[in-house]
Design an enzyme around this catalytic site. Structure first.
Site, short mmCIF file in Angstrom:
data_model
loop_
_atom_site.label_atom_id
_atom_site.label_comp_id
_atom_site.label_asym_id
_atom_site.label_seq_id
_atom_site.Cartn_x
_atom_site.Cartn_y
_atom_site.Cartn_z
N THR A 9 0.85 -1.18 0.00
CA THR A 9 0.00 0.00 0.00
C THR A 9 0.90 1.24 0.00
O THR A 9 2.07 1.17 0.36
CB THR A 9 -0.97 -0.01 1.20
OG1 THR A 9 -0.21 -0.10 2.40
CG2 THR A 9 -1.94 -1.19 1.12
N THR A 13 1.61 4.43 1.57
CA THR A 13 2.47 4.92 2.66
C THR A 13 3.33 3.81 3.24
O THR A 13 4.51 4.02 3.56
CB THR A 13 1.62 5.57 3.77
OG1 THR A 13 0.87 6.66 3.20
CG2 THR A 13 2.47 6.10 4.91
N CYS A 14 2.78 2.63 3.33
CA CYS A 14 3.52 1.50 3.88
C CYS A 14 4.75 1.19 3.03
O CYS A 14 5.83 0.91 3.56
CB CYS A 14 2.62 0.27 3.96
SG CYS A 14 1.09 0.55 4.87
N SER A 15 4.59 1.23 1.71
CA SER A 15 5.68 0.89 0.80
C SER A 15 6.65 2.04 0.55
O SER A 15 7.83 1.81 0.33
CB SER A 15 5.11 0.42 -0.54
OG SER A 15 4.47 -0.82 -0.40
#
Length: 160
Positions: free
Chosen positions: A46, A48-50
């Site tokens: 996703t 922001t996660c990545s």
């Protein structure tokens, strides 16, 4: 009820991808006798996660471990295969251990689930980080919805 500083990590199981296939990881055994920096993301791959969350911990892994952390771990309500592929694509292998919470049991047990159904993602874990020392939560950093600040690697380093 949401977990808080001073609470023990609840007994649940994660799943970790290994060369022999997915293997269950008992939370009590995983956290026992060592210091673990754990962070939770709503989902692998996703935005922001990545782009920010996982890369921050990968880039700062040596700094975090130099401050006495034995292991850095990431959890998400994804399966072990997805987390393993994400780890490989992000260069996280050997730096961040991926702990799949495929059914959301850990997120539920610590009281940090979120409903992402309106995005087609179902029940997920909130974005947070925690420092766990011998199974006891020493620091807990839960993000407000849509935020990315207190669960970052930089924030964790400042707490160590």
């Amino acid at each position: 009820m949401t977990i808080k500083v001073g609470d023990p990590i609840p007994q649940t199981n994660f799943v970790k991808a290994t060369p022999d296939g997915p293997q269950p990881i008992d939370s009590e055994s995983f956290f026992k006798g060592r210091k673990v920096a754990l962070f939770s993301v709503p989902g692998a791959f996703t935005p922001t996660c990545s782009a920010r969350h996982l890369p921050g911990f990968v880039d700062k892994a040596d700094q975090i471990k130099a401050k006495g952390v034995d292991e850095i771990a990431c959890t998400a309500v994804n399966d072990a295969f997805v987390l393993n592929a994400w780890s490989e694509s992000a260069g996280a292998q050997g730096k961040v251990t991926m702990l799949a919470d495929g059914n959301g049991d850990f997120a539920k047990a610590v009281g940090l689930r979120m409903d992402a159904s309106k995005y087609g993602m179902g029940q997920r874990g909130q974005r947070f980080s925690m420092l766990v020392d011998d199974g006891i939560v020493k620091e807990l950093n839960v993000e407000e919805p849509g935020a990315f600040d207190v669960s970052s690697a930089d924030h964790m380093i400042a707490q160590l």
